[in-house]
Design a protein around this motif. Structure first.
Motif, PDB file in Angstrom:
ATOM      1  N   VAL A  43     -23.701 -27.614 -62.561  1.00 35.78           N
ATOM      2  CA  VAL A  43     -24.090 -26.342 -61.951  1.00 35.78           C
ATOM      3  C   VAL A  43     -25.581 -26.341 -61.629  1.00 35.78           C
ATOM      4  CG1 VAL A  43     -24.350 -23.870 -62.376  1.00 35.78           C
ATOM      5  CG2 VAL A  43     -22.232 -25.035 -63.049  1.00 35.78           C
ATOM      6  N   LEU A  44     -26.391 -26.700 -62.616  1.00 38.45           N
ATOM      7  CA  LEU A  44     -27.838 -26.670 -62.428  1.00 38.45           C
ATOM      8  C   LEU A  44     -28.317 -27.729 -61.446  1.00 38.45           C
ATOM      9  CD1 LEU A  44     -28.810 -26.004 -66.130  1.00 38.45           C
ATOM     10  CD2 LEU A  44     -29.302 -24.492 -64.210  1.00 38.45           C
ATOM     11  N   GLY A  45     -27.590 -28.853 -61.362  1.00 37.32           N
ATOM     12  CA  GLY A  45     -27.966 -29.884 -60.403  1.00 37.32           C
ATOM     13  C   GLY A  45     -27.829 -29.434 -58.963  1.00 37.32           C
ATOM     14  N   ARG A  46     -27.191 -28.291 -58.761  1.00 37.38           N
ATOM     15  CA  ARG A  46     -27.031 -27.725 -57.422  1.00 37.38           C
ATOM     16  C   ARG A  46     -27.795 -26.418 -57.242  1.00 37.38           C
ATOM     17  NH1 ARG A  46     -22.402 -30.575 -58.678  1.00 37.38           N
ATOM     18  NH2 ARG A  46     -21.248 -31.491 -56.918  1.00 37.38           N
ATOM     19  N   THR A  47     -28.034 -25.675 -58.332  1.00 38.99           N
ATOM     20  CA  THR A  47     -28.498 -24.296 -58.181  1.00 38.99           C
ATOM     21  C   THR A  47     -29.746 -23.941 -58.982  1.00 38.99           C
ATOM     22  OG1 THR A  47     -27.097 -23.501 -60.002  1.00 38.99           O
ATOM     23  CG2 THR A  47     -26.119 -23.566 -57.794  1.00 38.99           C
ATOM     24  N   CYS A  48     -30.268 -24.873 -59.770  1.00 40.51           N
ATOM     25  CA  CYS A  48     -31.385 -24.527 -60.655  1.00 40.51           C
ATOM     26  C   CYS A  48     -32.606 -24.077 -59.854  1.00 40.51           C
ATOM     27  CB  CYS A  48     -31.750 -25.717 -61.539  1.00 40.51           C
ATOM     28  SG  CYS A  48     -32.946 -25.302 -62.843  1.00 40.51           S
TER      29      CYS A  48
ATOM     30  N   VAL B 171     -40.807 -35.417 -57.867  1.00 39.14           N
ATOM     31  CA  VAL B 171     -39.531 -36.109 -57.989  1.00 39.14           C
ATOM     32  C   VAL B 171     -38.410 -35.085 -57.824  1.00 39.14           C
ATOM     33  CG1 VAL B 171     -38.059 -37.418 -59.569  1.00 39.14           C
ATOM     34  CG2 VAL B 171     -40.524 -37.837 -59.525  1.00 39.14           C
ATOM     35  N   ALA B 172     -37.321 -35.475 -57.184  1.00 36.47           N
ATOM     36  CA  ALA B 172     -36.172 -34.575 -56.960  1.00 36.47           C
ATOM     37  C   ALA B 172     -35.362 -34.461 -58.248  1.00 36.47           C
ATOM     38  CB  ALA B 172     -35.317 -35.081 -55.802  1.00 36.47           C
ATOM     39  N   ILE B 173     -35.958 -33.867 -59.256  1.00 39.52           N
ATOM     40  CA  ILE B 173     -35.363 -33.803 -60.595  1.00 39.52           C
ATOM     41  C   ILE B 173     -34.000 -33.120 -60.563  1.00 39.52           C
ATOM     42  CG2 ILE B 173     -35.666 -32.883 -62.920  1.00 39.52           C
ATOM     43  CD1 ILE B 173     -38.721 -33.052 -62.412  1.00 39.52           C
ATOM     44  N   CYS B 174     -33.954 -31.981 -59.897  1.00 40.44           N
ATOM     45  CA  CYS B 174     -32.714 -31.197 -59.865  1.00 40.44           C
ATOM     46  C   CYS B 174     -31.578 -31.985 -59.249  1.00 40.44           C
ATOM     47  CB  CYS B 174     -32.969 -29.903 -59.096  1.00 40.44           C
ATOM     48  SG  CYS B 174     -31.526 -28.836 -58.954  1.00 40.44           S
ATOM     49  N   ARG B 175     -31.829 -32.619 -58.109  1.00 42.61           N
ATOM     50  CA  ARG B 175     -30.761 -33.329 -57.418  1.00 42.61           C
ATOM     51  C   ARG B 175     -30.378 -34.627 -58.132  1.00 42.61           C
ATOM     52  NH1 ARG B 175     -30.417 -28.606 -56.258  1.00 42.61           N
ATOM     53  NH2 ARG B 175     -30.276 -27.881 -54.087  1.00 42.61           N
ATOM     54  N   LEU B 176     -31.286 -35.199 -58.908  1.00 40.49           N
ATOM     55  CA  LEU B 176     -30.914 -36.341 -59.742  1.00 40.49           C
ATOM     56  C   LEU B 176     -29.981 -35.894 -60.871  1.00 40.49           C
ATOM     57  CD1 LEU B 176     -34.283 -38.321 -59.932  1.00 40.49           C
ATOM     58  CD2 LEU B 176     -32.151 -39.066 -58.838  1.00 40.49           C
ATOM     59  N   LYS B 177     -30.210 -34.698 -61.369  1.00 41.01           N
ATOM     60  CA  LYS B 177     -29.294 -34.161 -62.387  1.00 41.01           C
ATOM     61  C   LYS B 177     -27.870 -34.102 -61.830  1.00 41.01           C
ATOM     62  CE  LYS B 177     -30.840 -30.391 -64.100  1.00 41.01           C
ATOM     63  NZ  LYS B 177     -31.583 -30.851 -65.268  1.00 41.01           N
ATOM     64  N   ARG B 178     -27.758 -33.709 -60.572  1.00 40.04           N
ATOM     65  CA  ARG B 178     -26.431 -33.651 -59.947  1.00 40.04           C
ATOM     66  C   ARG B 178     -25.807 -35.046 -59.874  1.00 40.04           C
ATOM     67  NH1 ARG B 178     -24.537 -31.630 -53.855  1.00 40.04           N
ATOM     68  NH2 ARG B 178     -22.565 -32.778 -53.917  1.00 40.04           N
ATOM     69  N   VAL B 179     -26.623 -36.061 -59.622  1.00 41.85           N
ATOM     70  CA  VAL B 179     -26.097 -37.429 -59.563  1.00 41.85           C
ATOM     71  C   VAL B 179     -25.407 -37.782 -60.877  1.00 41.85           C
ATOM     72  CG1 VAL B 179     -26.725 -39.868 -59.400  1.00 41.85           C
ATOM     73  CG2 VAL B 179     -27.757 -38.210 -57.831  1.00 41.85           C
ATOM     74  N   ALA B 180     -26.044 -37.438 -61.991  1.00 42.88           N
ATOM     75  CA  ALA B 180     -25.439 -37.725 -63.299  1.00 42.88           C
ATOM     76  C   ALA B 180     -24.114 -36.997 -63.447  1.00 42.88           C
ATOM     77  CB  ALA B 180     -26.396 -37.333 -64.416  1.00 42.88           C
ATOM     78  N   ALA B 181     -24.068 -35.735 -63.001  1.00 46.81           N
ATOM     79  CA  ALA B 181     -22.848 -34.942 -63.142  1.00 46.81           C
ATOM     80  C   ALA B 181     -21.731 -35.471 -62.253  1.00 46.81           C
ATOM     81  CB  ALA B 181     -23.141 -33.478 -62.807  1.00 46.81           C
ATOM     82  N   ASP B 182     -22.073 -35.843 -61.022  1.00 46.59           N
ATOM     83  CA  ASP B 182     -21.042 -36.280 -60.080  1.00 46.59           C
ATOM     84  C   ASP B 182     -20.555 -37.702 -60.348  1.00 46.59           C
ATOM     85  OD1 ASP B 182     -21.380 -33.841 -58.916  1.00 46.59           O
ATOM     86  OD2 ASP B 182     -22.245 -34.559 -57.040  1.00 46.59           O
TER      87      ASP B 182
END
Length: 635
Positions: free
Chosen positions: A77-82, A106-117
């Motif tokens: 969720v946060l990797g898309r909306t934080c 660094v694109a921290i938020c979008r890297l979080k999404r990479v881990a989730a996906d």
């Protein structure tokens, strides 16, 4: 101790009895190196960002996901909306000189999404559940704060019941964030991890009375019902044209649940926050041909995140600033437009803004519908005034700082319900803290006494010039997240716009991280003051000089340290009476100082900080009870 002939000015000041020295840095204080890790320091949940970014770079997506999950509960969720408070804090944006006029973090938020996906099935890595401990906890609302409390307490054996008026858990994550930003499957997955821990979810059960809830005998109650009421705009014509005027958050919820499927061709969205951006982009996908955002403030003053504004503009939605609503125009009860006064901003000496009319003629903007997204506020009609819970003049609960405990000791608040509307990551952080408070309360301990974080500092040295982390500094610019084709994305409100990084791009973006958690640790006892580290430092952030007061010292460094929010690293006095001073603000954590040092006075040590959550570690240490040795029986 004498100052030494090399620094007569410092000696003269000391002889005059003036305080001239900055205190030696206490690197044993967890807060010192924590603050150096700018992203983790800025994150309300203090997620160890560099740690999981390194794991993403290594392709260890499940490990990266679990580090996130422990800290921020909703990585997908946060990797898309934080709201990404970590990214403005990112050191990358301060130290780059070759990335144009606007260096980017660094694109921290979008890297979080990479881990989730990209992770594997992590169900088996969820916490084991302890036997029931006999204590019952009620959570009001199934939003991020309440679900965080449930996630922290359920594994400890607490019987947690979550009440919510909707059929599915998620709160405003589900009802107010459009599906083109956050697919429902992601919400289902991450709320499911929590509900599958044995949490009792009473869906479709809105709590109508605090007194009735307390009468059910719960040992603790957590209120995480959000800020459910959107502010209205009472100007002439509001009541007459009410059929085509909607409160933004209510309208988004109706869209989310399928109650509204189309919108008029001409739509005005009032407001400058993230809710307004979600409203305008949703309206664009639901048939709005002329969608405009109209704001009373300037563009830079809008509360929406910069990337949210950019996304709206990218989709062809104009933003009109410095327009103050005067009236809703209507004919026979049908909305036809809005009239606005044009203003300008003036600021006084203290930076306070006043909006003044420019004298230009009022502007009429034709429209068929208006979405009012000018703010949200708390509403607790279900909490009786005589139940003992005190509220301040703004209608917010009176809470003890840091504990989230109300004036009724066993009732706690968190998320938007505590201090007003914020964001998901703040709600998660407050849920963690409230869970600690509940756990301590129900174990008979002082709620106000907070547990220290768990920290670790470990050398990364593997050889003379080898480290266990990749210390090369990438010169790459920030990579852009690919989008779905515009004609496809705008055709449906359920098609996700951002596609996320692929593995190759994620690796390159992860390589931009400067590993700010790998600290430069100085040992004065082995330093021979050869200044080799000073010579090799690419940022000129190391200086050997006489000690002085902070203001003087900051200007006397090889490169003046101008950011006073970041501390200086000051050693104890060396053999020549100089001290080592390092400006932590611009250090690249490249390790060149440690590689160059002939005596090993510098070392690169990874600092890992995890906040202490509910459970045995958050409670007071109990003295060990001596073992009772049974007396030997007589032969």
């Amino acid at each position: 101790m004498s100052v030494g002939c090399a620094f007569p000015e410092a000696r003269a000041l000391r002889n005059q009895g003036k305080e001239t020295t900055l205190q030696v840095t206490n690197v044993n204080n967890p807060a010192y190196f924590h603050k150096v890790v700018d992203c983790q320091w800025a994150c309300p949940a203090h997620t160890p960002v560099p740690e999981y970014i390194r794991l993403i770079g290594q392709g260890r997506y499940s490990d990266a996901y679990m580090i996130n999950w422990v800290s921020n509960v909703f990585p997908g969720v946060l990797g898309r909306t934080c709201d990404r408070p970590c990214e403005p804090a990112c050191r990358r944006g301060r130290v780059e000189e070759n990335n144009g006029t606007k260096p980017e973090p660094v694109a921290i938020c979008r890297l979080k999404r990479v881990a989730a996906d990209s992770k594997d099935d992590v169900s088996a890595r969820m916490p084991s559940i302890a036997p029931p401990n006999g204590k019952r906890v009620a959570c009001v609302g199934a939003g991020p704060a309440s679900l965080t409390v449930a996630r922290d307490l359920a594994p400890l054996g607490y019987a947690v019941t979550v009440f919510d008026g909707e059929a599915k858990a998620g709160g405003f994550i589900r009802s107010q964030i459009p599906r083109f930003r956050l697919p429902e499957a992601v919400i289902d997955e991450e709320t499911g991890y929590i509900l599958n821990m044995g949490v009792q979810f009473n869906s479709g059960q809105r709590v109508e009375s605090m007194q009735a809830l307390l009468a059910q005998g719960y040992d603790a109650v957590f209120v995480g019902c959000g800020a459910p009421r959107g502010r209205d705009l009472e100007v002439p014509g509001r009541q007459e044209a009410a059929a085509n005027i909607h409160i933004g958050i209510d309208w988004l919820a109706s869209v989310s649940f399928g109650h509204i499927t189309k919108v008029g061709e001409r739509v005005i969205v009032l407001g400058g926050g993230n809710t307004a951006m979600d409203c305008c982009r949703s309206a664009r996908r639901m048939g709005g041909q002329e969608v405009k955002v109209i704001v009373r403030s300037g563009f830079e003053e809008m509360k929406a995140s910069p990337w949210e504004k950019e996304d709206a503009l990218h989709e062809g939605i104009p933003i009109l600033n410095f327009h103050v609503p005067k009236s809703f125009e209507h004919v026979d009860g049908k909305l036809t437009g809005m009239t606005f006064e044009i203003v300008r901003a003036e600021y006084d000496a203290k930076g306070r803004r006043t909006l003044l009319p420019t004298g230009e003629p009022d502007v009429l903007v034709p429209c068929d519908e208006v979405l009012v997204a000018v703010g949200q506020e708390n509403a607790f009609p279900w909490i009786e005034s005589d139940c003992g819970i005190a509220f301040d003049k703004w209608g917010l609960p009176v809470l003890t700082d840091g504990t989230f405990q109300s004036t009724v000791p066993k009732v706690f608040f968190g998320g938007d319900a505590a201090y007003g509307p914020k964001n998901i990551i703040t709600a998660v952080a407050q849920g963690h803290e409230a869970a600690v408070s509940i756990d301590r309360l129900l174990n008979g301990e002082d709620v106000a006494r907070r547990p220290a974080p768990m920290t670790n500092l470990m050398s990364q040295k593997m050889g003379i010039h080898e480290w266990s982390y990749r210390n090369d500094v990438s010169n790459d610019n920030r990579y852009k997240v690919p989008w779905a084709a515009a004609e496809q994305a705008l055709a449906s409100i359920k098609i996700e716009v951002e596609l996320g990084f692929d593995a190759a791009t994620a690796f390159k973006e992860a390589s931009r991280c400067l590993n700010c958690d790998v600290q430069t640790v100085f040992n004065r006892d082995t330093c021979i003051e050869c200044d080799a580290c000073v010579d090799i430092c690419p940022m000129d952030c190391i200086t050997f000089t006489g000690n002085a007061d902070e203001a003087d010292l900051r200007q006397r460094l090889k490169a003046p340290a101008t950011n006073t929010t970041q501390d200086l690293y000051v050693s104890a006095e060396l053999k020549t009476t100089r001290v080592m001073v390092k400006d932590e603000d611009v250090c690249l954590h490249c390790g060149l100082c440690a590689e160059r040092c002939p005596t090993g006075a510098w070392d690169m040590q990874k600092f890992l900080l995890n906040t202490t959550q509910a459970g045995a570690r958050c409670r007071d240490a109990k003295p060990a009870v001596p073992a009772q040795i049974a007396p030997l029986e007589a032969a």
